[in-house]
Each structure stands twice: as structure tokens, then as C-alpha cells.
Design an enzyme around this catalytic site. Structure first.
Site, PDB file in Angstrom:
ATOM      1  CD  GLU A   1       5.858  -3.238  -9.217  1.00 31.18           C
ATOM      2  OE1 GLU A   1       7.094  -3.313  -9.304  1.00 31.18           O
ATOM      3  OE2 GLU A   1       5.122  -4.211  -8.996  1.00 31.18           O
TER       4      GLU A   1
ATOM      5  CB  ALA B   1      -0.936  -0.006   1.203  1.00 32.91           C
TER       6      ALA B   1
ATOM      7  CB  SER C   1       6.083   4.332 -20.171  1.00 28.82           C
ATOM      8  OG  SER C   1       5.677   2.979 -20.246  1.00 28.82           O
TER       9      SER C   1
ATOM     10  CD  GLN D   1       8.239 -10.048 -50.149  1.00 28.43           C
ATOM     11  OE1 GLN D   1       8.005  -8.901 -50.536  1.00 28.43           O
ATOM     12  NE2 GLN D   1       9.300 -10.741 -50.569  1.00 28.43           N
TER      13      GLN D   1
END
Length: 386
Positions: free
Chosen positions: A365, A127, A368, A280
Site C-alpha cells: 500500500e 487486485a 516507504s 541505563q
């Protein structure tokens, strides 16, 4: 068939390859039909299964050797994520939730909680995040005020994984030893204390147990503190420094699964009488996906190997791994959806599930953009220091 050639890279030892083989067999048996209909129940069942079969013993410092093996954590998260995102979540939170106890707790705190969390008999949570301080942890406002032999907690935490189902929480609050980051401390507390309530359960595009927690004059004993007063920020960053690499590993697992699904699709789907792979343009997509997967794996296991080799911190390496692996896993998965055509957005398709699951990993966490700031500052610091 998933690529396993990376296990022969010099980052790994024989014990890592043995663990990867054993976990692959376990996941094939245990995770093929996980019922996600009730997310809370599914998480409880997964934690119990992971604990029953010994996988949770890897979630922290071992009592025998005192070593936290980050390569093992990453291999486990990558494998679980490739099989089932909720299984990865269940494993990861048992490590993150008790990481501070494992690394910095007293012997009494370890004895009380680690055997329970590693056996799957107790669910843990970390937390840290608050409504007004997500990535800016130093501006946390939740307070822990000393009152005799106790601390009194007041404030809110939000976006807390396992919030509402956890039995034990590692919590960070302002004790006021100094302004900013130096005034935070860490605590361990059980669920269900008076003044501690689950204020809201949060729903997301990829269902996980998440909640906002509210503390109103919640009293905890002074010996619930982890480490010393004012050590909370250092403890939180040390834990995240370890587990950030494992977030990258989970993203890598998602990307590998997307690549595998895409390879099967383009080899079996026919257009104009020939396999889709013969185009391709499709080959170009596959090549880019394979490149993204291998590059991410190199960064993930470099960070893990560096930490396991004795580096006190791997802030730069972990940030690079987390940024690249999560951003490029999203790109790999998006290409897989494109190669599936309309089926790629069909409910129940694996690539559609992966598309929902990957997005959060680019936020939690350390988002970016925050990782870019960390990498830039670390790079400049190394340049000036050199």
C-alpha cells in the site's frame, strides 16, 4: 498490560472507547490460540469468526448512516495486530477488498457482495499490483476490452492478498479512455470465471495468502464495472487514501506488543543480581521505544480523525502516518529482539514473529520511499498554494 491511556485523547468519542473495550475482550477469548499451521484455513476461520461476531460490519460505509469511520478501522486493526497478525490481515482485506464497492459501487453491486463479506461468508481481495507496475499504478498494462455487453480481461496481477482463497475480487484494468492513470477502470468479479486462474501462490517470511493471478480472455458483464469508465485510478487512490492510515495502525499494534513484551522481559530477566531494566542503556532503549509508539499513535489517529471530520482527502496525513508508524515499528521491534538476546530470534517467540510480520508493512500500500515522495509533493504544493 498494554497502554490504553491513548483512548482518552480528544481524537476519540465514547463509542470508540466502548468498541475498543469490547474488541479487547473478544480478542482475549478468540485469538489466544490461533493455529497458523495452515494459513489458508486459518484466514477462512478468522474471517468467519470476525463476521459471526459483528466486527466486519465496520469494514466499509454503513448502509444505515453512509459513514466510513476511519478511527474505528484503525482501532480495530491496532488491537487485532497486537493480538494476532493474521487476524488483522483477515479483517483488513475484507475492508480493502470491497472498499471500492462500498464507496463507489452501484446498489446492485453492494447488495450482491457487501452482506456476504461483512458476515464473513465471502472473502474479498483487491487486485491492483502488476508484475511491472507496483507503486506505479498508472503504468498498469492489464486490459479490459469492450465486447458488446461484456468486457474481456487479459493480463496478470501479482502480490494479491487473499489471492487463491478470495470469493470476490476488485480488479483494475486498462480500458483506454486516455493514456496513463485516466485510462484505468475498476471492476468487481467473482472467483472461478473461465479464463481466470491462480497462476502462482507466493510464499513470504510471514505467511499470508498471496498469489499471482492470470486472465486469458476472461469475460465479465459490463455491469461489473465500478463507477464510470476511466475512474479506476481515482477509485483506487480514494480507497488507499482511507486504508493507508489503517496499515499504520496495524504497525502501531505490532509496536505496542513488542514494547509490552520487552517491558516484561527487562523487568523479569536478571543480570548481575538485578533486573535488566536497572541498566541505563536498557532504560534508554525503553524510552526510545515508548517515544516511537506514542509519536506513531498521534500521527495515525490524527489522519483518521481528519478524515472522519470531513476532509475529502488525507493524502499527506495518511502518508506521514504510514511512513512513520511502519518504519518506527520496525525499530521498536528490533530493539525488543535485542533486549531478548538469543531468545529474541528463537522460533516461537512473539518478538521473532513480530520481526517477520512488520517488514511487509513498509512495502505494501505504498512503500516507504513512495510515501516520502508523496509527503514532499504535498508539502510543496501546500506551500505554493498558500
Amino acid at each position: 498490560m498494554p497502554d490504553r491511556s491513548f483512548l482518552n485523547w480528544p481524537f476519540f468519542e465514547a463509542r470508540h472507547r466502548e468498541l475498543a473495550d469490547a474488541l479487547e475482550d473478544w480478542a482475549d477469548r478468540e485469538l489466544s490460540g490461533v493455529d497458523h499451521g495452515d494459513t489458508d484455513r486459518a484466514c477462512r476461520n478468522l474471517v468467519a469468526a470476525l463476521g459471526r461476531d459483528g466486527w466486519l460490519k465496520h469494514t466499509g460505509v454503513s448502509t444505515e448512516g453512509g459513514v466510513l469511520d476511519v478511527r474505528t478501522l484503525c482501532l480495530i486493526r491496532e488491537t487485532l495486530a497486537r493480538h494476532d497478525g493474521l487476524a488483522d490481515f483477515a479483517f483488513a482485506m475484507q475492508g480493502l477488498g470491497t472498499g471500492a464497492i462500498s464507496l463507489f459501487g452501484t446498489e446492485a453491486q453492494k447488495a450482491e457482495w457487501l452482506s456476504l463479506t461483512r458476515s464473513g461468508k465471502a472473502i474479498s481481495a483487491f487486485a491492483l499490483t502488476e508484475p511491472q507496475s507496483g507503486s506505479d499504478v498508472a503504468n498498469s498494462t492489464m486490459t479490459a476490452v469492450r465486447d458488446g455487453n461484456d468486457f474481456i480481461l487479459n493480463g496478470e496481477k501479482t502480490w494479491i492478498s487473499n489471492g487463491g482463497i478470495a470469493d470476490v475480487y476488485t480488479l483494475f484494468a486498462r480500458t483506454g479512455e486516455a493514456p496513463g492513470a485516466k485510462g484505468l477502470s475498476a471492476f468487481v468479479l467473482p472467483a472461478g470465471l473461465p479464463g481466470f486462474e491462480v497462476a502462482e501462490r507466493l510464499q513470504t517470511i510471514a505467511p499470508h495468502p498471496l498469489a499471482t493471478l492470470r486472465f486469458s480472455d476472461c469475460r465479465i458483464p459490463a455491469d461489473a464495472m465500478i463507477g464510470a469508465p476511466g475512474d479506476g485510478f481515482r477509485i483506487a487512490m480514494s480507497v488507499l487514501d482511507v486504508f493507508r492510515s489503517t496499515v499504520a495502525a496495524a504497525a502501531l499494534g505490532f509496536a505496542r506488543r513488542a514494547l509490552d513484551e520487552a517491558l516484561t522481559r527487562v523487568n523479569t530477566r536478571r543480570i548481575g543480581g538485578a533486573p535488566l531494566f536497572d541498566l541505563q542503556m536498557v532504560q534508554g532503549h525503553v524510552a526510545d521505544m515508548a517515544l516511537d509508539v506514542d509519536a506513531a499513535a498521534l500521527l495515525v489517529y490524527r489522519a483518521a480523525w481528519t478524515k472522519d471530520s470531513g476532509a475529502p482527502r488525507v493524502t499527506r496525513e495518511a502518508a506521514m502516518a504510514k511512513l512513520f508508524a511502519t518504519d518506527h515499528a520496525q525499530r521498536v521491534i528490533d530493539r525488543a529482539v535485542q533486549l531478548f538476546g538469543g531468545d529474541g530470534v528463537r522460533s516461537g517467540e512473539t518478538v521473532a514473529r513480530l520481526y517477520r510480520e512488520i517488514r511487509a508493512l513498509r512495502i505494501y500500500e505504498g512503500a516507504s520511499d513512495v510515501q516520502r515522495v508523496v509527503i514532499a509533493r504535498q508539502t510543496l504544493g501546500a506551500h505554493l498554494g498558500g
